[in-house]
Scaffold this motif. Structure first.
Motif, PDB file in Angstrom:
ATOM      1  N   ARG A 198     -17.120  44.731  -2.825  1.00  0.00           N
ATOM      2  CA  ARG A 198     -17.434  43.066  -2.773  1.00  0.00           C
ATOM      3  C   ARG A 198     -18.574  42.770  -2.141  1.00  0.00           C
ATOM      4  NH1 ARG A 198     -11.676  43.348  -1.847  1.00  0.00           N
ATOM      5  NH2 ARG A 198     -12.193  42.869   0.357  1.00  0.00           N
ATOM      6  N   LYS A 240     -22.939  38.865  -3.082  1.00  0.00           N
ATOM      7  CA  LYS A 240     -22.585  37.033  -3.387  1.00  0.00           C
ATOM      8  C   LYS A 240     -22.348  36.534  -1.956  1.00  0.00           C
ATOM      9  CE  LYS A 240     -20.695  37.680  -8.239  1.00  0.00           C
ATOM     10  NZ  LYS A 240     -19.852  37.481  -9.054  1.00  0.00           N
ATOM     11  N   HIS A 257     -20.102  34.220   0.337  1.00  0.00           N
ATOM     12  CA  HIS A 257     -18.761  33.714   0.350  1.00  0.00           C
ATOM     13  C   HIS A 257     -18.274  33.184   1.556  1.00  0.00           C
ATOM     14  CE1 HIS A 257     -19.303  37.852   2.498  1.00  0.00           C
ATOM     15  NE2 HIS A 257     -18.635  37.101   3.347  1.00  0.00           N
TER      16      HIS A 257
END
Length: 734
Positions: free
Chosen positions: A391, A396, A398
């Motif tokens: 992840r 990304k 978050h």
């Protein structure tokens, strides 16, 4: 030496950009405020012209109305004048003007909408007012002045009442300009209205009202005194200075030492000027604030440049800053190797120092440690670590919340920079508890409002009904089809209009009128009787944030029983319980009003004072029960002889009073004899069903306007007449 010169150059540059920011902001804000002042002036002008045009139209219509023409044509008969007064009162109430009155050709007021007030205009001569001479010579006129009688600032519009080319009289319609104070609540900043004599006759600032710009000329002073337009002794020059020497052309002015941006708008129809003022202090403060901010930004840039220029102890300084942050912070490089980690992070996540002994600590090491101690739940630690790394490598940003096994709630925010990854960890445990507490309190409040007997609605700034309770639907008898999470206010108004809640008229007109009124977000309180007979007390209060209205809350209370009880209490307070006649207090109050009416109209008025003969013997012989029945029968018999306009009251014991409007001496004696005979013919019975009779003595007096009699004088004269009737043998009229 070089460093000192460098600092001097940088300081001079910062001061320059601060000065440039101040001047640029000052010029931009001045233009914006000028446009805003112009818009407000035009808005105020449109509103004022609309109100004045309405009065002009009303005056035009009234000047041609048959009721006013007939009144002036019939030599001012009392009946015609009374009808005209009522017509003017009704018209004034419907049109919401201040006053409407009629003058004959000499300037004498013969009828007025305020005829029933002590300060009415009837009998007063206003021929000295310009609106009278203008209407007499030019058939129409207008004039601004403080009322001689009302003492209120008003605008008077006059029209000649003509018939077949002949001027019968003058009709005058007045509006009070005091109502402009409602508009001042919506227009921020000071403003004033100035007449053609340069006198500020109205202002949002009381310090400016009835002040003149410059000295009033002798001619104008003479005209003001002759027409009694203003209290001339109160008018003094205002301490005002302009940037151009002419206040009407100035962009900036100084009033009592305070500087303003000004805007002048001329109203040709009335020869008035609207002066709008906006304090320059706001512009100066904003400009100074922007200057400081720009200088501060410049200073920050300088600091950053200076820091980069020196390139010393950067890492140490950054670490110091991070250590003093209230949140845990980690900084990883592009390969997810740890660069910075503060002690707060170790504290929040309970990381041991051994994890950070190696200078090459990686994100994977921290994730594996968490997985092994169960931070991510049940499962294979190696697999959980891989998933977490996957992840992260998606790069990304978050934001999420994570509850640790010890109950601590952390807000985790991760953000990828160009070649680094920053994560912050904030303890929001207390905040979450507060949010849960707020939700619980909101639930309690919701339950409380839903169980109130009074209806409640909350309307936002767009007139959406964002909250309502069950009592609201019950009290207004609304269908379930209207129940929506967010209702449109105009839908509710339209539904009520269709079922006749607001009376007859166009449905969409009802909707538009109420929507426009609601958009003002003004407090309101009124009672509304629904078609089913129930009376609701409606109270609306605006909701404000920082002084700005953004909606309002309205409550609806069923006060039907309260109104009925109040009416019953008023009736009980004014009525004698035994005979159901008016009691002494209320009878004398009504008689006093009738005397004042006679003073105005010159109509006749008679008063009868009645006393039962030997009534004490009735109580002594037959008991108080029979005595009470006797008094009730007496009252009923007397009322049967009276007209609807005649008023009777019990003054005490066996003494009664009657006053007869529109009745002279002959009519009063005829009625008194008729009552005396009717009482003598009454057949009363005691507890043994034995019949007995009673008689009454009556004193008569007639009101005489020549002696300016009061109510007490009339009662005293009637009492003397009653005493003569008693002394002459009773059972008679004197």
């Amino acid at each position: 030496m070089k460093n000192g010169f460098f600092l001097s150059v940088i300081s001079g540059f910062i001061l320059f950009i601060g000065w440039l920011a101040y001047n640029t902001t000052y010029q931009d804000l001045s233009k914006q405020y000028s446009v805003h002042l112009s818009d407000k002036s035009q808005l105020f002008k449109s509103y004022l012209k609309g109100e004045l045009d309405k009065v002009q139209l009303v005056a035009d219509m009234l000047s041609r109305h048959p009721v006013l023409q007939n009144t002036l044509q019939t030599s001012l008969q009392p009946t015609s004048l009374e009808q005209t007064n009522l017509f003017l009162q009704s018209t004034n109430d419907r049109l919401k003007t201040a006053d409407i009155f009629i003058m004959d050709r000499s300037g004498l007021t013969v009828a007025a909408s305020n005829f029933n007030k002590d300060t009415n205009f009837i009998g007063k001569n206003y021929a000295f007012r310009p609106y009278f001479t203008q209407a007499l010579t030019k058939q129409k006129g207008q004039f601004l002045a403080i009322g001689v009688t009302s003492k209120k600032l008003g605008f008077y519009v006059s029209r000649a009442i003509m018939l077949n080319g002949q001027t019968l009289g003058i009709v005058v319609v007045k509006i009070d300009l005091d109502q402009l104070h409602h508009l001042t609540q919506d227009l921020k900043g000071d403003f004033a209205l100035m007449d053609n004599k340069n006198i500020l006759f109205f202002s949002s600032n009381d310090n400016y009202t009835l002040k003149s710009i410059g000295t009033i000329s002798a001619k104008d002073r003479l005209e003001i005194t002759r027409t009694r337009q203003y209290p001339i002794t109160r008018i003094v020059p205002i301490d005002i200075k302009s940037s151009t020497g002419n206040i009407l052309d100035a962009k900036t002015v100084s009033i009592f030492g305070h500087r303003y941006l000004s805007q002048n708008t001329y109203i040709q129809e009335t020869d008035w000027s609207i002066l709008m003022f906006s304090p320059l202090m706001k512009i100066e403060r904003t400009s100074l604030t922007n200057s400081i901010l720009v200088s501060a930004v410049g200073f920050i840039i300088f600091i950053a440049f200076y820091t980069m220029y020196k390139r010393r102890i950067d890492n140490e300084r950054l670490q110091t800053i991070v250590e003093n942050l209230p949140s845990g912070v980690t900084l990883f490089d592009e390969d997810l190797k740890l660069l910075i980690c503060n002690d707060k992070l170790k504290e929040l996540l309970e990381f041991p120092d051994t994890l950070f002994q190696d200078r090459h600590t990686k994100l994977e090491d921290l994730l594996r440690y968490n997985a092994e101690r169960g931070e991510y739940g049940e499962g294979d630690p190696i697999e959980l670590t891989k998933q977490a790394m996957h992840r992260t490598q998606l790069r990304k940003d978050h934001v999420f919340e994570r509850t640790r096994p010890n109950g601590t709630v952390l807000e985790v925010r991760g953000k990828w920079l160009r070649n680094a990854f920053v994560t912050t960890y904030t303890d929001i445990t207390e905040r979450k508890k507060a949010e849960e507490e707020a939700k619980r309190n909101a639930s309690y409040l919701q339950a409380l409002l839903q169980n109130l007997d009074q209806g409640v609605t909350v309307i936002d700034e767009k007139l959406n009904i964002v909250y309502w309770n069950k009592a609201f639907f019950k009290l207004l008898d609304l269908p379930d089809s209207l129940m929506k999470p967010v209702m449109k206010y105009d839908d509710l108004i339209r539904y009520n209009a269709k079922r006749g809640e607001y009376g007859p008229g166009d449905i969409e007109q009802h909707v538009q009128t109420r929507v426009q009124a609601s958009l003002k977000f003004e407090p309101h309180h009124f009672e509304r009787t629904r078609p089913d007979g129930r009376t609701l007390e409606v109270t609306g209060k605006p909701l404000k944030i920082n002084g700005q209205s953004f909606g309002f809350i309205t409550t609806y209370v069923d006060i039907t029983e309260h109104k009925r009880m109040a009416s019953r209490l008023r009736e009980m307070a004014n009525t004698d319980v035994l005979t159901e006649l008016y009691n002494r207090r209320y009878f004398t109050t009504l008689l006093t009003r009738e005397i004042k009416r006679c003073e105005r109209t010159g109509h006749a008025l008679s008063v009868l004072l009645l006393d039962l003969d030997h009534f004490k013997s009735v109580n002594d012989r037959f008991g108080h029960n029979i005595g009470d029945l006797t008094l009730k029968s007496f009252a009923k018999t007397c009322k049967g002889e009276l007209r609807d306009i005649d008023i009777m009251g019990r003054l005490g014991g066996e003494e009664f009073g009657i006053y007869l409007p529109e009745t002279g001496r002959d009519g009063a004696f005829i009625l008194a004899e008729r009552i005396r005979e009717a009482i003598g013919k009454m057949e009363l019975r005691d507890e043994n069903d034995t019949p007995f009779h009673i008689t009454v003595s009556i004193g008569v007096c007639v009101y005489d306007s020549m002696f300016d009699e009061r109510m007490e004088d009339l009662i005293k004269r009637a009492d003397k007449a009653l005493y003569r009737a008693k002394s002459q043998g009773r059972n008679r009229v004197c």
